[in-house]
Design a protein around this motif. Structure first.
Motif, PDB file in Angstrom:
ATOM      1  N   THR A 280      25.523 -32.248  -3.154  1.00  0.00           N
ATOM      2  CA  THR A 280      26.776 -32.426  -3.874  1.00  0.00           C
ATOM      3  C   THR A 280      27.891 -32.758  -2.899  1.00  0.00           C
ATOM      4  O   THR A 280      28.047 -32.080  -1.875  1.00  0.00           O
ATOM      5  CB  THR A 280      27.150 -31.147  -4.655  1.00  0.00           C
ATOM      6  N   PHE A 281      28.643 -33.798  -3.229  1.00  0.00           N
ATOM      7  CA  PHE A 281      29.775 -34.200  -2.389  1.00  0.00           C
ATOM      8  C   PHE A 281      30.935 -34.556  -3.306  1.00  0.00           C
ATOM      9  O   PHE A 281      30.866 -35.520  -4.064  1.00  0.00           O
ATOM     10  CB  PHE A 281      29.394 -35.397  -1.516  1.00  0.00           C
ATOM     11  N   LEU A 282      31.992 -33.734  -3.288  1.00  0.00           N
ATOM     12  CA  LEU A 282      33.177 -33.972  -4.112  1.00  0.00           C
ATOM     13  C   LEU A 282      34.195 -34.711  -3.257  1.00  0.00           C
ATOM     14  O   LEU A 282      35.013 -34.111  -2.567  1.00  0.00           O
ATOM     15  CB  LEU A 282      33.746 -32.654  -4.626  1.00  0.00           C
ATOM     16  N   PHE A 300      38.921 -40.951  -5.883  1.00  0.00           N
ATOM     17  CA  PHE A 300      38.025 -39.815  -6.056  1.00  0.00           C
ATOM     18  C   PHE A 300      36.614 -40.305  -6.392  1.00  0.00           C
ATOM     19  O   PHE A 300      36.437 -41.299  -7.097  1.00  0.00           O
ATOM     20  CB  PHE A 300      38.522 -38.900  -7.179  1.00  0.00           C
ATOM     21  N   PHE A 301      35.627 -39.588  -5.896  1.00  0.00           N
ATOM     22  CA  PHE A 301      34.234 -39.891  -6.260  1.00  0.00           C
ATOM     23  C   PHE A 301      33.410 -38.618  -6.126  1.00  0.00           C
ATOM     24  O   PHE A 301      33.815 -37.662  -5.434  1.00  0.00           O
ATOM     25  CB  PHE A 301      33.655 -41.011  -5.374  1.00  0.00           C
ATOM     26  N   SER A 302      32.276 -38.601  -6.796  1.00  0.00           N
ATOM     27  CA  SER A 302      31.405 -37.422  -6.734  1.00  0.00           C
ATOM     28  C   SER A 302      29.962 -37.869  -6.590  1.00  0.00           C
ATOM     29  O   SER A 302      29.524 -38.831  -7.226  1.00  0.00           O
ATOM     30  CB  SER A 302      31.569 -36.556  -7.994  1.00  0.00           C
ATOM     31  N   ILE A 303      29.253 -37.166  -5.741  1.00  0.00           N
ATOM     32  CA  ILE A 303      27.815 -37.406  -5.553  1.00  0.00           C
ATOM     33  C   ILE A 303      27.088 -36.148  -5.996  1.00  0.00           C
ATOM     34  O   ILE A 303      27.275 -35.077  -5.426  1.00  0.00           O
ATOM     35  CB  ILE A 303      27.487 -37.741  -4.089  1.00  0.00           C
ATOM     36  N   ASN A 304      26.316 -36.271  -7.059  1.00  0.00           N
ATOM     37  CA  ASN A 304      25.541 -35.147  -7.580  1.00  0.00           C
ATOM     38  C   ASN A 304      24.072 -35.318  -7.215  1.00  0.00           C
ATOM     39  O   ASN A 304      23.612 -36.424  -6.908  1.00  0.00           O
ATOM     40  CB  ASN A 304      25.677 -35.080  -9.098  1.00  0.00           C
TER      41      ASN A 304
END
Length: 646
Positions: A280-282, A300-304
């Motif tokens: 996870t990377f917020l 903004f981006f998110s890696i789940n």
């Protein structure tokens, strides 16, 4: 000069009465005997003449008195408009993100709001349209209270909606004069909205004092492996070249990396960050630079942790499918028709019927339930398909009629580049690739189909039917087609798998329709919510067998990282960013626009527009002057009667 009560003017006919009275009134002289009156003859003649003059003066003063009274009651005035008609002013105030910048006097939106408040008329009736709300038939005081609270929003209002509001206002009321004022920065995205039937309006352009802007256009991941991955930030520069600009990347507000970059005039550049691999990377990428817009300096981006889509192929073993649906991205299973695990069918996202001669009733029912619950289905016929069996299955799905086999050599020549299956597949249209061929096919007749790839005779080779059902009209066996050797085979089937499940993206856009798939199951009365530290809302959600598809559009309106919650449990994180179109520094030339559209009037400023409108609507009442004239006429008659001695 105009009159509020013009019917009073008919009473002027009554002025004939005092005229007749004065004309027919006979003055009787008293005779006094004198011994000798010869020397009085001249005096007698002068006295009669003086009496006649006095009589005419009194008549004139009375006529003036009555005329002034009648004119006063008719309420005359000077104005450019009819007093019986009301004045309604429609104002569109663009409060989009692009108006949150500095002009010569200060913040464009705040200054515009203040100038409207200052310039509007106390007696005016107004309707105010912003990008988020519409306020109908309000007074100046109400208008002031609304404008003092107006804020910038990420919501973009289509000008066709504004014009529709103007038309509705004009139609709904009678005996009313309308004035429409559009106050905006008029970014070039509006151009196609102006036509010759556009309602008349005055355009006031809000202009920024700065003509340069840096923005983070997009972010993507590349070179992911077991140890690290690369975050790529695409930077767009509008204006002069910029040097040594700081840029930083954060994970959940913790600084991860920082660097600086230089960029040329009116160009784009990709900045890379190497990040240690993690589930996870917020993320947040931020540029430190003072330019026209501030909202686009943060992305903004998110890696789940990526979940794999489950794909089941039913039919003989196909090597090309196992090569496309690799283990690192998909849970792929191949099963013969005799060994199908019917309990596993509801758990799949995509099922491929690969060259089945017939479809058993029990399988047809299971696939019908699977499709009804949102599953994707790809149907590839066999060279010896049983038409009746397929037709029974097609009837159950209500997707058309399976027709008899046609033996003909046809080339596959046309691609529907606008179909979601080919999104980001081609950088440009391809016209010179080596066309694959088929030697026989089973066409279908369907009213609701979308062709994806077609033959040279424009009949469909692959088309999308309803409910995510895809049909390949020809067997892909090597004895019947060389499509497996075509470069199209990989993107077509790979995207069949990708589109079968809406994997979370790195980021989404606010004020846009976004579909996000969540692999979970909900109990009775359970719902999913989206929230961050400031806001929370319940999105539109569709429940399927093993997943939930949520749709966002109206919310959120703020950029940032949000959590998708099932009660208090976080299922995954999603990032939202402001629309990149708002960062454009390309604006309409209103002078050119006005030349091509006769209904558009260009105004220099808000105060000038409202002052001209107020002056046009200003009423100069004259009844007080005529009332004063009546009083003067009365006094004049009294003076004549008292002091004029013939």
């Amino acid at each position: 000069m105009q009159f509020k009560n013009p019917e009073v003017l008919y009473f002027f006919a009554l002025l004939i009465i005092p005229i007749l009275v004065h004309l027919f009134q006979l003055q009787k002289f008293v005779k006094i005997p004198f011994t000798n009156v010869a020397f009085l003859q001249k005096i007698q003649q002068q006295t009669r003449k003086s009496s006649r003059i006095k009589k005419w003066l009194i008549l004139a003063s009375r006529l003036l008195l009555f005329s002034a009274i009648l004119l006063a009651f008719s309420q005359p005035y000077f104005s450019d408009k009819n007093i019986d008609k009301k004045q309604h002013t429609f104002i569109y105030l663009d409060n989009s993100l692009s108006t949150n910048t500095k002009g010569e006097k200060g913040n464009l939106l705040k200054i515009a709001a203040q100038e409207i408040i200052k310039s509007s008329n106390e007696k005016g009736i107004y309707s105010l349209q912003t990008n988020t709300n519409f306020y109908k038939d309000i007074s100046k005081n109400e208008l002031k209270n609304i404008l003092l609270k107006v804020e910038n929003t990420s919501k973009k209002l289509d000008l066709s909606t504004v014009f529709l509001k103007i038309d509705q206002q004009n139609k709904n009321k009678t005996n009313t004069l309308y004035k429409s004022i559009l106050i905006s920065d008029f970014q070039d995205t509006y151009e196609s909205k102006f036509t010759n039937v556009t309602p008349s309006f005055s355009a006031i352009k809000l202009e920024s004092s700065q003509k340069s802007n840096l923005s983070i256009d997009s972010v993507f991941v590349s070179n992911a492996n077991t140890t690290n991955f690369i975050i790529n930030a695409v930077i767009k520069n509008q204006g002069e070249a910029k040097n040594n600009t700081p840029i930083a990347i954060f994970n959940n507000e913790n600084l991860v990396s920082k660097q600086s970059f230089s960029i040329g005039k009116d160009t784009s550049k990709t900045i890379q960050f190497t990040i240690q691999n993690q589930d996870t990377f917020l993320g947040k990428i931020q540029i430190t630079f003072s330019d026209t817009f501030k909202f686009d300096n943060t992305y903004f981006f998110s890696i789940n942790k990526r979940k794999k889509a489950s794909v089941l192929a039913i039919g003989n073993k196909a090597d090309f499918l196992s090569k496309i649906y690799t283990e690192d991205e998909f849970n792929f299973t191949n099963s013969t028709i005799q060994n199908v695990n019917y309990n596993a069918i509801p758990k799949q996202q995509l099922i491929i019927l690969n060259s089945l001669e017939n479809i058993p009733e029990i399988l047809a029912q299971s696939l019908f339930d699977f499709s009804k619950n949102g599953g994707s289905l790809v149907i590839i016929p066999n060279e010896k398909s049983e038409v009746n069996s397929y037709n029974s299955f097609f009837n159950k799905l209500q997707i058309g009629k399976f027709q008899n086999k046609i033996i003909d050599t046809l080339k596959i020549t046309s691609i529907n580049y606008n179909h979601p299956l080919f999104k980001n597949v081609f950088s440009k249209k391809v016209n010179n690739f080596q066309y694959p061929s088929v030697y026989s096919l089973y066409p279908i007749s369907s009213k609701n189909s979308n062709t994806i790839i077609s033959f040279e005779n424009n009949t469909p080779f692959i088309n999308e039917l309803k409910n995510n059902i895809y049909y390949v009209s020809s067997s892909l066996a090597k004895t019947n087609s060389n499509f497996l050797n075509s470069p199209l085979i990989v993107p077509v089937f790979y995207n069949f798998g990708q589109l079968s499940f809406q994997f979370p993206q790195l980021s989404y856009r606010v004020d846009a329709e976004n579909k996000i798939g969540i692999e979970t199951q909900l109990g009775k009365d359970e719902i999913l919510t989206i929230a961050n530290n400031k806001n929370s809302f319940i999105p539109l959600q569709q429940t399927f067998q093993n997943n939930i598809v949520i749709t966002t559009k109206e919310q959120p309106l703020e950029a940032g990282i949000y959590k998708i919650l099932k009660q208090k449990d976080t299922l995954q994180n999603v990032a939202f960013n402001f629309p990149k179109e708002e960062s454009s520094l390309q604006y309409l030339d209103l002078n050119t626009l006005a030349q091509n559209n006769k209904n558009i009037e260009i105004s220099s400023s808000i105060p000038a527009t409202f002052n001209a409108l107020n002056k046009k609507n200003e009423v100069q009442w004259l009844w007080k002057w005529f009332l004063a004239l009546a009083i003067v006429s009365l006094l004049l008659e009294i003076l004549i009667l008292k002091f004029y001695k013939p």
